[in-house]
Design a protein around this motif. Structure first.
Motif, PDB file in Angstrom:
ATOM      1  N   HIS A   1     -30.310 -31.775   1.335  1.00  9.66           N
ATOM      2  CA  HIS A   1     -30.626 -30.743   2.315  1.00  9.66           C
ATOM      3  C   HIS A   1     -29.622 -30.688   3.466  1.00  9.66           C
ATOM      4  CE1 HIS A   1     -34.280 -30.528   0.042  1.00  9.66           C
ATOM      5  NE2 HIS A   1     -34.560 -31.782   0.329  1.00  9.66           N
ATOM      6  N   ARG A   2     -29.242 -31.844   3.958  1.00  8.72           N
ATOM      7  CA  ARG A   2     -28.309 -31.886   5.084  1.00  8.72           C
ATOM      8  C   ARG A   2     -26.990 -31.195   4.717  1.00  8.72           C
ATOM      9  NH1 ARG A   2     -28.269 -34.783   9.354  1.00  8.72           N
ATOM     10  NH2 ARG A   2     -26.394 -35.181  10.546  1.00  8.72           N
ATOM     11  N   GLU A   3     -26.456 -31.532   3.555  1.00  8.56           N
ATOM     12  CA  GLU A   3     -25.200 -30.931   3.117  1.00  8.56           C
ATOM     13  C   GLU A   3     -25.362 -29.424   2.919  1.00  8.56           C
ATOM     14  OE1 GLU A   3     -21.910 -31.589  -0.447  1.00  8.56           O
ATOM     15  OE2 GLU A   3     -23.578 -32.988  -0.274  1.00  8.56           O
ATOM     16  N   ALA A   4     -26.507 -29.001   2.408  1.00 10.15           N
ATOM     17  CA  ALA A   4     -26.765 -27.574   2.212  1.00 10.15           C
ATOM     18  C   ALA A   4     -26.764 -26.838   3.548  1.00 10.15           C
ATOM     19  CB  ALA A   4     -28.097 -27.371   1.488  1.00 10.15           C
ATOM     20  N   VAL A   5     -27.460 -27.391   4.534  1.00 11.27           N
ATOM     21  CA  VAL A   5     -27.521 -26.752   5.851  1.00 11.27           C
ATOM     22  C   VAL A   5     -26.142 -26.744   6.501  1.00 11.27           C
ATOM     23  CG1 VAL A   5     -28.455 -26.962   8.195  1.00 11.27           C
ATOM     24  CG2 VAL A   5     -29.969 -27.218   6.225  1.00 11.27           C
ATOM     25  N   GLN A   6     -25.430 -27.842   6.400  1.00 11.14           N
ATOM     26  CA  GLN A   6     -24.077 -27.899   6.969  1.00 11.14           C
ATOM     27  C   GLN A   6     -23.192 -26.818   6.361  1.00 11.14           C
ATOM     28  OE1 GLN A   6     -23.341 -32.067   6.036  1.00 11.14           O
ATOM     29  NE2 GLN A   6     -23.245 -32.541   8.234  1.00 11.14           N
ATOM     30  N   ASP A   7     -23.225 -26.707   5.055  1.00  4.45           N
ATOM     31  CA  ASP A   7     -22.383 -25.712   4.389  1.00  4.45           C
ATOM     32  C   ASP A   7     -22.753 -24.288   4.803  1.00  4.45           C
ATOM     33  OD1 ASP A   7     -21.094 -27.797   3.125  1.00  4.45           O
ATOM     34  OD2 ASP A   7     -21.881 -27.335   1.120  1.00  4.45           O
ATOM     35  N   LEU A   8     -24.048 -24.019   4.909  1.00  2.90           N
ATOM     36  CA  LEU A   8     -24.471 -22.678   5.320  1.00  2.90           C
ATOM     37  C   LEU A   8     -24.087 -22.387   6.767  1.00  2.90           C
ATOM     38  CD1 LEU A   8     -27.939 -22.375   3.564  1.00  2.90           C
ATOM     39  CD2 LEU A   8     -25.821 -21.154   2.994  1.00  2.90           C
ATOM     40  N   LEU A   9     -24.224 -23.372   7.637  1.00  8.33           N
ATOM     41  CA  LEU A   9     -23.818 -23.171   9.027  1.00  8.33           C
ATOM     42  C   LEU A   9     -22.320 -22.889   9.129  1.00  8.33           C
ATOM     43  CD1 LEU A   9     -25.928 -25.885  10.884  1.00  8.33           C
ATOM     44  CD2 LEU A   9     -26.195 -23.397  11.013  1.00  8.33           C
ATOM     45  N   MET A  10     -21.529 -23.646   8.374  1.00  9.30           N
ATOM     46  CA  MET A  10     -20.082 -23.414   8.385  1.00  9.30           C
ATOM     47  C   MET A  10     -19.755 -22.019   7.849  1.00  9.30           C
ATOM     48  SD  MET A  10     -18.631 -25.894   9.874  1.00  9.30           S
ATOM     49  CE  MET A  10     -16.909 -25.669   9.444  1.00  9.30           C
ATOM     50  N   LEU A  11     -20.428 -21.605   6.809  1.00  9.56           N
ATOM     51  CA  LEU A  11     -20.202 -20.278   6.242  1.00  9.56           C
ATOM     52  C   LEU A  11     -20.530 -19.193   7.273  1.00  9.56           C
ATOM     53  CD1 LEU A  11     -19.530 -18.425   3.866  1.00  9.56           C
ATOM     54  CD2 LEU A  11     -21.901 -18.694   3.110  1.00  9.56           C
ATOM     55  N   LEU A  12     -21.660 -19.342   7.947  1.00  5.42           N
ATOM     56  CA  LEU A  12     -22.037 -18.364   8.968  1.00  5.42           C
ATOM     57  C   LEU A  12     -21.012 -18.314  10.093  1.00  5.42           C
ATOM     58  CD1 LEU A  12     -25.870 -19.011   9.149  1.00  5.42           C
ATOM     59  CD2 LEU A  12     -24.749 -16.898   8.429  1.00  5.42           C
ATOM     60  N   ALA A  13     -20.565 -19.473  10.539  1.00  5.84           N
ATOM     61  CA  ALA A  13     -19.583 -19.519  11.619  1.00  5.84           C
ATOM     62  C   ALA A  13     -18.249 -18.919  11.171  1.00  5.84           C
ATOM     63  CB  ALA A  13     -19.393 -20.954  12.097  1.00  5.84           C
ATOM     64  N   GLU A  14     -17.822 -19.253   9.975  1.00  4.24           N
ATOM     65  CA  GLU A  14     -16.536 -18.764   9.470  1.00  4.24           C
ATOM     66  C   GLU A  14     -16.533 -17.259   9.242  1.00  4.24           C
ATOM     67  OE1 GLU A  14     -15.767 -21.095   5.987  1.00  4.24           O
ATOM     68  OE2 GLU A  14     -15.626 -22.956   7.145  1.00  4.24           O
ATOM     69  N   THR A  15     -17.676 -16.695   8.958  1.00  2.20           N
ATOM     70  CA  THR A  15     -17.753 -15.260   8.710  1.00  2.20           C
ATOM     71  C   THR A  15     -18.163 -14.475   9.952  1.00  2.20           C
ATOM     72  OG1 THR A  15     -20.006 -15.494   7.844  1.00  2.20           O
ATOM     73  CG2 THR A  15     -18.198 -15.513   6.238  1.00  2.20           C
ATOM     74  N   GLY A  16     -18.239 -15.169  11.095  1.00  2.00           N
ATOM     75  CA  GLY A  16     -18.531 -14.491  12.354  1.00  2.00           C
ATOM     76  C   GLY A  16     -19.944 -13.957  12.472  1.00  2.00           C
TER      77      GLY A  16
ATOM     78  N   VAL B   1     -22.584 -15.461  13.818  1.00  3.68           N
ATOM     79  CA  VAL B   1     -23.404 -16.236  14.762  1.00  3.68           C
ATOM     80  C   VAL B   1     -23.249 -15.750  16.202  1.00  3.68           C
ATOM     81  CG1 VAL B   1     -23.608 -18.289  13.320  1.00  3.68           C
ATOM     82  CG2 VAL B   1     -21.634 -18.036  14.832  1.00  3.68           C
ATOM     83  N   GLY B   2     -22.944 -14.483  16.358  1.00 11.49           N
ATOM     84  CA  GLY B   2     -22.944 -13.864  17.675  1.00 11.49           C
ATOM     85  C   GLY B   2     -21.991 -14.477  18.691  1.00 11.49           C
ATOM     86  N   GLY B   3     -20.839 -14.888  18.255  1.00 16.05           N
ATOM     87  CA  GLY B   3     -19.859 -15.446  19.172  1.00 16.05           C
ATOM     88  C   GLY B   3     -19.979 -16.948  19.394  1.00 16.05           C
ATOM     89  N   TYR B   4     -20.881 -17.594  18.704  1.00 10.34           N
ATOM     90  CA  TYR B   4     -21.102 -19.035  18.870  1.00 10.34           C
ATOM     91  C   TYR B   4     -20.452 -19.855  17.754  1.00 10.34           C
ATOM     92  CZ  TYR B   4     -24.446 -17.595  22.381  1.00 10.34           C
ATOM     93  OH  TYR B   4     -25.028 -17.040  23.493  1.00 10.34           O
ATOM     94  N   GLU B   5     -19.381 -19.336  17.203  1.00  8.36           N
ATOM     95  CA  GLU B   5     -18.742 -19.993  16.065  1.00  8.36           C
ATOM     96  C   GLU B   5     -18.371 -21.450  16.367  1.00  8.36           C
ATOM     97  OE1 GLU B   5     -18.562 -15.710  15.528  1.00  8.36           O
ATOM     98  OE2 GLU B   5     -17.872 -16.944  17.184  1.00  8.36           O
ATOM     99  N   ARG B   6     -17.751 -21.663  17.496  1.00  5.34           N
ATOM    100  CA  ARG B   6     -17.312 -23.026  17.825  1.00  5.34           C
ATOM    101  C   ARG B   6     -18.493 -23.979  17.935  1.00  5.34           C
ATOM    102  NH1 ARG B   6     -14.784 -24.286  23.357  1.00  5.34           N
ATOM    103  NH2 ARG B   6     -14.976 -26.526  23.296  1.00  5.34           N
ATOM    104  N   ALA B   7     -19.544 -23.546  18.591  1.00  7.67           N
ATOM    105  CA  ALA B   7     -20.727 -24.396  18.754  1.00  7.67           C
ATOM    106  C   ALA B   7     -21.406 -24.657  17.402  1.00  7.67           C
ATOM    107  CB  ALA B   7     -21.721 -23.752  19.719  1.00  7.67           C
ATOM    108  N   VAL B   8     -21.527 -23.624  16.593  1.00  8.81           N
ATOM    109  CA  VAL B   8     -22.192 -23.790  15.295  1.00  8.81           C
ATOM    110  C   VAL B   8     -21.385 -24.726  14.400  1.00  8.81           C
ATOM    111  CG1 VAL B   8     -22.925 -22.586  13.192  1.00  8.81           C
ATOM    112  CG2 VAL B   8     -23.474 -21.628  15.438  1.00  8.81           C
ATOM    113  N   LYS B   9     -20.067 -24.608  14.411  1.00  3.99           N
ATOM    114  CA  LYS B   9     -19.232 -25.527  13.628  1.00  3.99           C
ATOM    115  C   LYS B   9     -19.418 -26.964  14.113  1.00  3.99           C
ATOM    116  CE  LYS B   9     -15.627 -22.305  12.224  1.00  3.99           C
ATOM    117  NZ  LYS B   9     -14.201 -21.931  12.354  1.00  3.99           N
ATOM    118  N   PHE B  10     -19.499 -27.138  15.423  1.00  2.84           N
ATOM    119  CA  PHE B  10     -19.718 -28.479  15.971  1.00  2.84           C
ATOM    120  C   PHE B  10     -21.056 -29.030  15.497  1.00  2.84           C
ATOM    121  CE2 PHE B  10     -21.736 -31.112  19.221  1.00  2.84           C
ATOM    122  CZ  PHE B  10     -20.839 -32.169  19.286  1.00  2.84           C
ATOM    123  N   TYR B  11     -22.098 -28.224  15.621  1.00  3.64           N
ATOM    124  CA  TYR B  11     -23.436 -28.704  15.228  1.00  3.64           C
ATOM    125  C   TYR B  11     -23.578 -28.871  13.726  1.00  3.64           C
ATOM    126  CZ  TYR B  11     -25.041 -28.396  20.002  1.00  3.64           C
ATOM    127  OH  TYR B  11     -25.201 -28.603  21.332  1.00  3.64           O
ATOM    128  N   ALA B  12     -22.796 -28.142  12.954  1.00  8.11           N
ATOM    129  CA  ALA B  12     -22.840 -28.340  11.503  1.00  8.11           C
ATOM    130  C   ALA B  12     -22.489 -29.772  11.156  1.00  8.11           C
ATOM    131  CB  ALA B  12     -21.873 -27.381  10.805  1.00  8.11           C
TER     132      ALA B  12
END
Length: 141
Positions: free
Chosen positions: A106-121, A123-134
């Motif tokens: 589950h952890r790896e799945a959530v991390q991958d999805l968070l990175m995908l969301l951040a990379e595709t823009g 997350v409403g301008g929070y890309e850097r924060a979302v990548k960090f939290y991933a």
């Protein structure tokens, strides 16, 4: 397209040259659409061996069908192979995360999805924060 129309299409496809990768792919897709996932798998495998023009769609459909049939390790391997050909593809990455979830990763799945969301823009301008939290899902302050 209705199920009856899909059944007619499948019957027509089955009478055609089944050495043609494009015909094989349409048979796989049609079986999937009809809920015949187990019947679709050998056609996807033949398509991958023969080399259809829609390799991305084939890898996505094949991996997704494996996952739907409960073959989670095989699905993950299919998505990984697809990502070798199509690095970073959002569809493959999304379905791969579902396979990871099915495998209890589950952890790896959530991390991958968070990175995908951040990379595709997405997350409403929070890309850097979302990548960090991933990478730091359990971080608290």
């Amino acid at each position: 397209m209705t199920d009856d129309e899909l059944r007619e299409k499948l019957a027509d496809l089955l009478t055609r040259d089944q050495s043609d990768p494009e015909v094989l792919l349409q048979i796989a897709y049609t079986n999937d659409s009809l809920g015949n996932e187990h019947e679709a798998l050998p056609y996807y495998e033949k398509v991958l061996a023969a080399g259809a023009s829609d390799r991305l769609g084939t890898w996505t459909g094949y991996g997704s069908t494996l996952r739907g049939c409960g073959r989670y390790e095989d699905a993950l391997a299919a998505f990984d192979e697809g990502l070798k050909e199509f690095p970073g593809d959002a569809g493959l990455r999304t379905f791969r995360a579902m396979a990871l979830h099915n495998l209890g990763r589950h952890r790896e799945a959530v991390q991958d999805l968070l990175m995908l969301l951040a990379e595709t823009g997405q997350v409403g301008g929070y890309e850097r924060a979302v990548k960090f939290y991933a990478d730091n899902l359990d971080l608290t302050f």
